[in-house]
Design a protein around this motif. Structure first.
Motif, PDB file in Angstrom:
ATOM      1  N   ARG A 233      13.588   3.823  25.968  1.00  0.00           N
ATOM      2  CA  ARG A 233      14.274   3.478  27.217  1.00  0.00           C
ATOM      3  C   ARG A 233      15.010   2.136  27.170  1.00  0.00           C
ATOM      4  O   ARG A 233      16.175   2.044  27.576  1.00  0.00           O
ATOM      5  CB  ARG A 233      13.280   3.494  28.380  1.00  0.00           C
ATOM      6  CG  ARG A 233      13.944   3.267  29.739  1.00  0.00           C
ATOM      7  CD  ARG A 233      13.002   3.560  30.893  1.00  0.00           C
ATOM      8  NE  ARG A 233      13.724   3.423  32.156  1.00  0.00           N
ATOM      9  CZ  ARG A 233      13.698   2.338  32.922  1.00  0.00           C
ATOM     10  NH1 ARG A 233      12.964   1.295  32.568  1.00  0.00           N
ATOM     11  NH2 ARG A 233      14.381   2.283  34.040  1.00  0.00           N
ATOM     12  N   ASN A 234      14.355   1.106  26.724  1.00  0.00           N
ATOM     13  CA  ASN A 234      15.002  -0.211  26.713  1.00  0.00           C
ATOM     14  C   ASN A 234      16.233  -0.229  25.809  1.00  0.00           C
ATOM     15  O   ASN A 234      17.275  -0.787  26.157  1.00  0.00           O
ATOM     16  CB  ASN A 234      14.002  -1.285  26.280  1.00  0.00           C
ATOM     17  CG  ASN A 234      12.947  -1.546  27.332  1.00  0.00           C
ATOM     18  OD1 ASN A 234      13.153  -1.286  28.520  1.00  0.00           O
ATOM     19  ND2 ASN A 234      11.801  -2.061  26.906  1.00  0.00           N
ATOM     20  N   THR A 235      16.096   0.403  24.639  1.00  0.00           N
ATOM     21  CA  THR A 235      17.226   0.475  23.714  1.00  0.00           C
ATOM     22  C   THR A 235      18.327   1.349  24.285  1.00  0.00           C
ATOM     23  O   THR A 235      19.523   1.058  24.129  1.00  0.00           O
ATOM     24  CB  THR A 235      16.771   1.041  22.354  1.00  0.00           C
ATOM     25  OG1 THR A 235      15.659   0.283  21.877  1.00  0.00           O
ATOM     26  CG2 THR A 235      17.896   0.967  21.329  1.00  0.00           C
ATOM     27  N   CYS A 236      17.922   2.416  24.943  1.00  0.00           N
ATOM     28  CA  CYS A 236      18.879   3.303  25.594  1.00  0.00           C
ATOM     29  C   CYS A 236      19.681   2.545  26.651  1.00  0.00           C
ATOM     30  O   CYS A 236      20.917   2.634  26.699  1.00  0.00           O
ATOM     31  CB  CYS A 236      18.139   4.478  26.228  1.00  0.00           C
ATOM     32  SG  CYS A 236      19.166   5.560  27.258  1.00  0.00           S
ATOM     33  N   MET A 237      18.996   1.788  27.490  1.00  0.00           N
ATOM     34  CA  MET A 237      19.675   1.023  28.538  1.00  0.00           C
ATOM     35  C   MET A 237      20.625  -0.011  27.938  1.00  0.00           C
ATOM     36  O   MET A 237      21.751  -0.190  28.414  1.00  0.00           O
ATOM     37  CB  MET A 237      18.638   0.357  29.442  1.00  0.00           C
ATOM     38  CG  MET A 237      17.819   1.343  30.265  1.00  0.00           C
ATOM     39  SD  MET A 237      16.403   0.568  31.100  1.00  0.00           S
ATOM     40  CE  MET A 237      17.232  -0.510  32.262  1.00  0.00           C
ATOM     41  N   SER A 238      20.178  -0.676  26.893  1.00  0.00           N
ATOM     42  CA  SER A 238      21.033  -1.669  26.233  1.00  0.00           C
ATOM     43  C   SER A 238      22.279  -1.011  25.649  1.00  0.00           C
ATOM     44  O   SER A 238      23.381  -1.573  25.708  1.00  0.00           O
ATOM     45  CB  SER A 238      20.263  -2.382  25.127  1.00  0.00           C
ATOM     46  OG  SER A 238      19.177  -3.119  25.655  1.00  0.00           O
ATOM     47  N   SER A 239      22.101   0.181  25.095  1.00  0.00           N
ATOM     48  CA  SER A 239      23.230   0.911  24.509  1.00  0.00           C
ATOM     49  C   SER A 239      24.245   1.294  25.582  1.00  0.00           C
ATOM     50  O   SER A 239      25.461   1.209  25.368  1.00  0.00           O
ATOM     51  CB  SER A 239      22.730   2.168  23.782  1.00  0.00           C
ATOM     52  OG  SER A 239      21.854   1.832  22.728  1.00  0.00           O
ATOM     53  N   LEU A 240      23.743   1.721  26.734  1.00  0.00           N
ATOM     54  CA  LEU A 240      24.637   2.075  27.838  1.00  0.00           C
ATOM     55  C   LEU A 240      25.404   0.853  28.343  1.00  0.00           C
ATOM     56  O   LEU A 240      26.613   0.912  28.579  1.00  0.00           O
ATOM     57  CB  LEU A 240      23.834   2.691  28.979  1.00  0.00           C
ATOM     58  CG  LEU A 240      23.480   4.170  28.854  1.00  0.00           C
ATOM     59  CD1 LEU A 240      22.465   4.563  29.923  1.00  0.00           C
ATOM     60  CD2 LEU A 240      24.729   5.038  28.970  1.00  0.00           C
TER      61      LEU A 240
END
Length: 254
Positions: free
Chosen positions: A89-96
């Motif tokens: 999730r955290n990496t996903c949010m950063s990617s977005l």
């Protein structure tokens, strides 16, 4: 839009998906202006009602990005880290956040505000593209984690300087004025503010069930602002006027 109105009338909404970008299957008629009786025949024809067909656009936005090497390289981390079967999730949010910060304006707008028509529960190519570009991984908390109330989500955001700036900008441009019932900012300003909160904690799921009366009122206010915001819907309509297929009755302009 009906999708916003129905959710607002429901009172308590559990925001477990991207409600702002709900599916649509209706069209909108824009009527001719006043003074038709004094118009010439050509002027009258030019002012006949225009029918806006709200087309499914997410799969087109996805293909357009994938065919642009720069956009593809920015989107790939989102696809890699936001898959529900392997959600980070955290990496996903950063990617977005990185995508919306670095992508070309054209791709950011097309992806952020894409729509899918209702398809009787079938998962078509538009819905599939939408799920990839607006991943549930980014706004769902890990299993077993207590879902915060929407007002608590806003309070937590205010404690972080960067998040507070994004929230204030979003409020100033996308909130509904309690007196005039109109959107606080212009559609273009709301668009920019909306792009600023995508991929952040402000787009995390939140809940208002079980809250006491006064906190419930506050919670619902935040839930509507963040998840079922009619001003964002107004921008979607503004975008439709600019980039969607426009049909004059009996005539298709492709």
């Amino acid at each position: 839009m009906n999708c916003f109105r129905s959710r607002l009338e429901n009172g308590i909404v559990k925001s477990d998906h991207d409600s702002i970008f709900c599916c649509t299957k209706h069209s909108v008629l824009i009527s001719a202006g006043p003074g038709e009786s004094s118009l010439t025949e050509n002027e009258r024809l030019a002012q006949q009602p225009v029918k806006l067909i709200l087309e499914s656009t997410c799969h087109h936005a996805y293909s357009s990005c994938k065919n642009d090497p720069e956009c593809q390289s920015l989107l790939q981390p989102v696809l890699d880290h936001c898959n529900l079967s392997n959600c980070a999730r955290n990496t996903c949010m950063s990617s977005l956040q990185h995508f919306y910060k670095m992508a070309k304006h054209k791709h950011s707008i097309e992806i952020a505000f894409c729509l899918c028509k209702k398809n009787e529960g079938k998962r078509d190519e538009c819905m599939l593209a939408q799920s990839k570009m607006h991943p549930a991984c980014a706004h769902r908390f890990p299993s077993g984690t207590e879902i915060p109330t929407c007002d608590a989500l806003a309070d937590t955001c205010r404690q972080d300087p960067m998040c507070r700036v994004r929230l204030e900008r979003y409020e100033q441009n996308c909130a509904v004025d309690s007196l005039t019932k109109k959107c606080a900012g212009a559609p273009q300003s709301c668009r920019t503010a909306m792009l600023g909160i995508l991929g952040t904690d402000l787009r995390s799921e939140c809940d208002c069930r079980g809250a006491e009366l006064t906190p419930l009122y506050q919670c619902l206010g935040w839930q509507r602002l963040l998840w079922v915001n009619p001003c964002v819907g107004e921008f979607l309509m503004d975008t439709t006027l600019a980039i969607s297929h426009i049909r004059r009755i009996g005539c298709l302009i492709s």
